[in-house]
Design an enzyme around this catalytic site. Structure first.
Site, mmCIF file in Angstrom:
data_model
loop_
_atom_site.group_PDB
_atom_site.id
_atom_site.type_symbol
_atom_site.label_atom_id
_atom_site.label_comp_id
_atom_site.label_asym_id
_atom_site.label_seq_id
_atom_site.Cartn_x
_atom_site.Cartn_y
_atom_site.Cartn_z
ATOM 1 C CE LYS A 146 24.516 -13.986 -121.273
ATOM 2 N NZ LYS A 146 25.333 -15.157 -121.614
ATOM 3 C CE LYS A 157 21.043 -11.694 -127.655
ATOM 4 N NZ LYS A 157 22.464 -11.893 -127.568
ATOM 5 C CE LYS A 217 22.087 -19.054 -125.050
ATOM 6 N NZ LYS A 217 23.153 -19.070 -126.035
HETATM 7 P P1 TYM Z 1 26.111 -17.647 -128.614
HETATM 8 O O1 TYM Z 1 26.358 -19.052 -128.200
HETATM 9 O O2 TYM Z 1 25.198 -16.817 -127.793
HETATM 10 O O3 TYM Z 1 25.568 -17.611 -130.086
HETATM 11 C C1 TYM Z 1 26.172 -18.367 -131.124
HETATM 12 C C2 TYM Z 1 26.120 -17.602 -132.429
HETATM 13 O O4 TYM Z 1 24.771 -17.306 -132.779
HETATM 14 C C3 TYM Z 1 24.629 -15.912 -133.026
HETATM 15 N N1 TYM Z 1 23.290 -15.474 -132.579
HETATM 16 C C4 TYM Z 1 22.423 -14.813 -133.339
HETATM 17 N N2 TYM Z 1 22.484 -14.383 -134.614
HETATM 18 C C5 TYM Z 1 21.399 -13.755 -135.106
HETATM 19 N N3 TYM Z 1 20.272 -13.526 -134.396
HETATM 20 C C6 TYM Z 1 20.166 -13.940 -133.123
HETATM 21 N N4 TYM Z 1 19.033 -13.733 -132.442
HETATM 22 C C7 TYM Z 1 21.270 -14.619 -132.531
HETATM 23 N N5 TYM Z 1 21.502 -15.167 -131.315
HETATM 24 C C8 TYM Z 1 22.738 -15.689 -131.368
HETATM 25 C C9 TYM Z 1 25.725 -15.250 -132.219
HETATM 26 O O5 TYM Z 1 26.057 -13.987 -132.723
HETATM 27 C C10 TYM Z 1 26.848 -16.257 -132.362
HETATM 28 O O6 TYM Z 1 27.562 -16.057 -133.551
HETATM 29 N N6 TYM Z 1 30.322 -15.590 -126.996
HETATM 30 C C11 TYM Z 1 29.738 -16.396 -128.050
HETATM 31 C C12 TYM Z 1 30.362 -17.774 -128.167
HETATM 32 C C13 TYM Z 1 31.833 -17.743 -128.328
HETATM 33 C C14 TYM Z 1 32.548 -17.386 -129.511
HETATM 34 C C15 TYM Z 1 33.919 -17.540 -129.179
HETATM 35 C C16 TYM Z 1 32.157 -16.961 -130.776
HETATM 36 C C17 TYM Z 1 32.746 -18.086 -127.396
HETATM 37 N N7 TYM Z 1 34.001 -17.966 -127.893
HETATM 38 C C18 TYM Z 1 34.912 -17.271 -130.131
HETATM 39 C C19 TYM Z 1 33.170 -16.688 -131.714
HETATM 40 C C20 TYM Z 1 34.518 -16.843 -131.385
HETATM 41 C C21 TYM Z 1 28.267 -16.591 -127.740
HETATM 42 O O7 TYM Z 1 27.858 -16.601 -126.607
HETATM 43 O O8 TYM Z 1 27.497 -16.901 -128.804
#
Ligand code: TYM
Length: 332
Positions: free
Chosen positions: A112, A195, A198
């Site tokens: 990022k 992957k 968004k």
């Molecule tokens: P985020 O918001 O990017 O994504 C949310 C969840 O979706 C999963 N994910 C995917 N799984 C499979 N294929 C993909 N292409 C794909 N894109 C996203 C992510 O693995 C995630 O589980 N940092 C985290 C949010 C967060 C969080 C936390 C998660 C903040 N605090 C505490 C768990 C515990 C994030 O940005 O996910």
């Protein structure tokens, strides 16, 4: 009962298929066996610029999609991160316990910040994993159901929990990542080695939960496939077909090997039609239910307020314990 906790950022107008298959489906499953906490990390979202009105709307959209996708706010605790101030408070403490190099080695930070350039990228991007560790450790969860791309952050969380325990005595449960067997990584339909995300350059490789069935079908029909004609799972030689097989497998709960047999002698086109039908069938009720829920934002806000109050019952004593161990004077 053991706890689980996970979160999903409100950083787009809809969750996408990767969020759904990589995380939400697994969240829903955990509700039967765990005391489950699911939240919307809006503090994480502002690590990149956000329009305030859009952020508020996207936060409610995320909540509506969680509920529509099967999170039951009566059984699980559903809340918004900024409404539970303990997250930001514990994050600071964990930030002070993290090495600069340790934070700079996180691949999400590297990706990022490289995209934005050193000056445009805020310090928040660097501090992001420590906020995530705080999110998790405040609830002492046994498991954290996430997709594969969060693996490194969960590992750092474990390291920080152990470090704190080592210096200040047993305080935190060291959590385990729960990754789905199929769907832990869904790839972009146009660029099946990246992957699904968004922030992809083109929306054509993305399937949003709130997309119209027509749009979903079109995007799957025009998904990039590979050389050859055989429908076979081979991540290296056939990334496009393998991604479609993964999606179909996850959406219909059918092992990939069984799908390969079904498509012997058939063409990529057959597979695409089936994937499109299955995804539309799975997502349509979620889209409809989410739209109904969004028609009553006051009710969503009420559900989230109840969730935040329940979350604080767990988070407040954990933070107070941490404060005491660090030598902060007792709370007023
Ligand atoms: P985020 O918001 O990017 O994504 C949310 C969840 O979706 C999963 N994910 C995917 N799984 C499979 N294929 C993909 N292409 C794909 N894109 C996203 C992510 O693995 C995630 O589980 N940092 C985290 C949010 C967060 C969080 C936390 C998660 C903040 N605090 C505490 C768990 C515990 C994030 O940005 O996910």
């Amino acid at each position: 009962r053991h706890r689980v906790l996970s979160g999903m950022q409100p950083s787009a107008d809809s969750l996408h298929l990767g969020n759904y298959l990589g995380a939400l489906v697994n969240w829903v499953r955990t509700q039967d066996d765990f005391d489950a906490y699911f939240f919307i990390p809006d503090l994480h979202a502002i690590t990149v610029p956000q329009d305030p009105d859009a952020l508020a709307q996207r936060t409610r959209v995320a909540a509506a999609q969680f509920i529509a996708g099967g999170i039951d706010p009566e059984r699980s605790t559903l809340f918004v991160q900024s409404q539970v101030p303990e997250h930001a408070q514990l994050a600071w403490i964990l930030t002070c316990m993290t090495g600069m190099g340790e934070a700079m080695r996180m691949t999400q930070f590297k990706d990022k910040s490289a995209k934005q350039g050193a000056d445009a990228a805020g310090v928040g991007l660097l501090a992001y994993p420590m906020l995530m560790a705080a999110d998790i450790l405040l609830y002492q969860p046994h498991g954290v159901p996430v997709g594969d791309d969060q693996r490194q952050h969960v590992e750092l969380t474990r390291v920080l929990a152990q470090r704190f325990n080592h210096h200040h005595g047993e305080t935190f449960v060291v959590p385990t990542g729960f990754y789905p067997e199929t769907g832990a990584r869904i790839y972009d339909l146009q660029n099946p080695t990246a992957k699904m995300s968004k922030s992809a350059e083109s929306p054509n490789g993305l399937i949003n939960i709130l997309d119209e069935p027509k749009v979903i079908a079109k995007r799957i029909r025009s998904a990039v496939t590979d050389d050859g004609t055989e429908v076979r799972f081979d991540r290296d030689a056939k990334p496009g077909v393998s991604n479609l097989l993964t999606i179909l497998s996850a959406v219909t709960d059918t092992p990939i090997a069984q799908l390969e047999e079904r498509y012997v002698g058939k063409m990529y086109g057959h597979l695409k039609v089936d994937v499109a039908d299955a995804v539309v069938e799975r997502l349509s009720p979620i889209r409809e239910r989410a739209t109904e829920l969004l028609a009553d934002p006051a009710e969503l806000d009420r559900i989230l307020a109840v969730g935040a109050a329940k979350a604080r019952e767990v988070a407040t004593p954990v933070l107070q314990d941490v404060y005491g161990r660090l030598g902060f004077l007792p709370p007023l």
